[in-house]
Design a protein around this motif. Structure first.
Motif, PDB file in Angstrom:
ATOM      1  N   LEU A  18       0.710  -0.898   0.124  1.00 42.04           N
ATOM      2  CA  LEU A  18       0.101   0.100   0.039  1.00 42.04           C
ATOM      3  C   LEU A  18       0.775   1.540   0.064  1.00 42.04           C
ATOM      4  CD1 LEU A  18      -3.304  -1.315   2.577  1.00 42.04           C
ATOM      5  CD2 LEU A  18      -3.048  -1.031  -0.005  1.00 42.04           C
ATOM      6  N   LEU A  19       2.137   1.102   0.742  1.00 43.74           N
ATOM      7  CA  LEU A  19       3.071   2.272   0.568  1.00 43.74           C
ATOM      8  C   LEU A  19       3.425   2.359  -1.316  1.00 43.74           C
ATOM      9  CD1 LEU A  19       4.533   3.947   2.541  1.00 43.74           C
ATOM     10  CD2 LEU A  19       5.939   2.819   2.787  1.00 43.74           C
ATOM     11  N   TYR A  20       3.978   1.614  -1.243  1.00 44.46           N
ATOM     12  CA  TYR A  20       4.412   1.329  -3.083  1.00 44.46           C
ATOM     13  C   TYR A  20       2.778   2.670  -3.907  1.00 44.46           C
ATOM     14  CZ  TYR A  20       7.502  -1.987  -1.645  1.00 44.46           C
ATOM     15  OH  TYR A  20       8.770  -2.529  -1.596  1.00 44.46           O
ATOM     16  N   LEU A  21       1.614   2.598  -3.544  1.00 39.22           N
ATOM     17  CA  LEU A  21       0.819   2.268  -4.166  1.00 39.22           C
ATOM     18  C   LEU A  21       0.370   4.000  -3.595  1.00 39.22           C
ATOM     19  CD1 LEU A  21      -1.870   2.252  -5.915  1.00 39.22           C
ATOM     20  CD2 LEU A  21      -3.181   1.983  -3.982  1.00 39.22           C
ATOM     21  N   LEU A  22       1.025   4.241  -2.252  1.00 35.31           N
ATOM     22  CA  LEU A  22       0.436   6.077  -1.452  1.00 35.31           C
ATOM     23  C   LEU A  22       2.101   6.790  -2.613  1.00 35.31           C
ATOM     24  CD1 LEU A  22      -0.466   7.521   0.744  1.00 35.31           C
ATOM     25  CD2 LEU A  22       1.835   6.956   1.928  1.00 35.31           C
ATOM     26  N   LEU A  23       3.013   5.988  -3.021  1.00 36.80           N
ATOM     27  CA  LEU A  23       3.755   6.962  -3.044  1.00 36.80           C
ATOM     28  C   LEU A  23       4.444   7.193  -4.800  1.00 36.80           C
ATOM     29  CD1 LEU A  23       7.276   5.413  -1.411  1.00 36.80           C
ATOM     30  CD2 LEU A  23       6.523   7.891  -1.217  1.00 36.80           C
ATOM     31  N   PHE A  24       3.152   5.909  -5.183  1.00 34.11           N
ATOM     32  CA  PHE A  24       2.720   6.739  -6.134  1.00 34.11           C
ATOM     33  C   PHE A  24       1.379   7.784  -6.868  1.00 34.11           C
ATOM     34  CE2 PHE A  24      -0.424   5.778 -10.329  1.00 34.11           C
ATOM     35  CZ  PHE A  24       0.619   5.818 -11.039  1.00 34.11           C
ATOM     36  N   LEU A  25       0.594   7.919  -5.829  1.00 33.07           N
ATOM     37  CA  LEU A  25      -0.220   9.060  -5.434  1.00 33.07           C
ATOM     38  C   LEU A  25       0.295  10.282  -5.444  1.00 33.07           C
ATOM     39  CD1 LEU A  25      -3.007   7.173  -4.214  1.00 33.07           C
ATOM     40  CD2 LEU A  25      -2.787   7.373  -6.824  1.00 33.07           C
ATOM     41  N   VAL A  26       1.361   9.942  -4.682  1.00 32.73           N
ATOM     42  CA  VAL A  26       2.011  11.403  -4.387  1.00 32.73           C
ATOM     43  C   VAL A  26       2.433  11.982  -5.606  1.00 32.73           C
ATOM     44  CG1 VAL A  26       4.129  12.083  -3.202  1.00 32.73           C
ATOM     45  CG2 VAL A  26       2.686  11.087  -1.783  1.00 32.73           C
ATOM     46  N   GLY A  27       3.191  10.730  -6.279  1.00 33.35           N
ATOM     47  CA  GLY A  27       3.475  11.379  -7.781  1.00 33.35           C
ATOM     48  C   GLY A  27       3.140  12.054  -8.887  1.00 33.35           C
ATOM     49  N   CYS A  28       2.126  11.576  -8.604  1.00 32.81           N
ATOM     50  CA  CYS A  28       0.423  12.116  -9.345  1.00 32.81           C
ATOM     51  C   CYS A  28       0.963  13.095  -9.396  1.00 32.81           C
ATOM     52  CB  CYS A  28      -0.102  11.386  -9.422  1.00 32.81           C
ATOM     53  SG  CYS A  28      -0.122   9.035 -10.364  1.00 32.81           S
TER      54      CYS A  28
END
Length: 303
Positions: free
Chosen positions: A142-152
């Protein structure tokens, strides 16, 4: 855990979110998804904390560490920012009256919601220790997904990186804040008996409490993650209360102490006090620190 195995996947997720253009996904949807995912992860981290042995003593330790670190990252960086403001001739603002009640109220409501999710998770973990198997592995993905959304979100902010890094005042504020905060973290960490790399990691949130606590807890240290969460949460609330006073001295103090939140949460208050000309400075400083958070924390935790 090596630096590469810690930092590599997290940084890859952040860069993927920044470079992949998701045109159909609106900024509003990304912000909503980021908020909802943050609450889910906080609840799971609360679960991990609640499942710890000797829970009460560890929460006391986290609170004590947060207080000592908060004093350190307030005193030393503020002194450094006052000096940098004088060097770069950052003007003071004459604040006659600023209504900060709405901002403070919003911060308190947001903090209460965040704490609520963590506390629910703690209670669940305390009463149902084996209810969720492999919770740490789930948090990591979920942390990987969170950072992906932060990048977006950073991409959708339409920031021109060259322009941000050429903003002299913004860069000076960010570098001063980061350097002084890390030095303060080392000093306070030495007093607390923390390992030097963990001392640096726990202060590298720069006010972004919803990410710093998640990152450190997800990287295997829920107690230190709780410390980071409390530390950065306290910093954001205190910043909202003290920004008008700091603004009377110089803009480096008010913008720098706001940390990563200068580009979003505290930006409206800073704009009201200093005027529209401070906005590019706030965005440059806040952006630099926001980008450094998901880089420095995994870097230090992997050492």
């Amino acid at each position: 855990m090596t630096i590469l195995s810690t930092l590599g996947p997290l940084l890859a997720a952040l860069l993927a979110g920044y470079w992949i253009n998701l045109r159909p996904v609106t900024p509003e949807r990304v912000a909503k998804g980021l908020s909802q995912l943050t609450y889910v992860i906080l609840g799971l981290i609360g679960y991990s904390i609640g499942a710890l042995d000797n829970l009460a003593s560890k929460i006391v330790i986290a609170g004590y560490q947060a207080i000592v670190l908060f004093i350190a990252i307030s005193v030393l960086p503020l002194l450094a920012l006052w000096i940098s403001g004088r060097v770069f001739h950052a003007g003071a603002s004459k604040v006659e009256h600023v209504d900060k009640n709405s901002s403070t109220k919003h911060a308190l409501v947001d903090a209460a919601k965040t704490l609520g999710w963590v506390l629910v998770g703690v209670l669940a973990g305390w009463s149902l220790k084996s209810w969720i198997p492999n919770v740490d592995e789930l948090v990591t993905w979920l942390l990987y997904l969170l950072l992906f959304l932060v990048g977006c979100q950073l991409r959708q902010g339409n920031f021109r990186l060259r322009k941000l890094f050429l903003n002299t005042q913004g860069v000076a504020i960010a570098l001063t804040t980061v350097a002084a905060t890390l030095i303060a973290g080392l000093l306070a960490g030495s007093f607390l008996g923390l390992e030097w790399n963990k001392s640096l990691a726990v202060v590298s949130g720069f006010g972004w409490y919803s990410l710093s606590g998640i990152l450190i807890s997800g990287l295997g240290d829920p107690v230190l993650g709780t410390t980071a969460f409390l530390l950065d949460l306290g910093r954001e609330i205190v910043a909202l209360m003290l920004i008008p006073m700091f603004a009377r001295l110089n803009s480096h103090l008010s913008v720098g102490y706001s940390g990563a939140t200068a580009m979003d949460f505290t930006l409206p208050l800073l704009g009201k006090i200093h005027g529209a000309e401070i906005v590019p400075v706030c965005i440059a400083s806040g952006f630099i620190m926001s980008v450094l958070v998901p880089i420095l924390i995994p870097l230090f935790m992997g050492m």
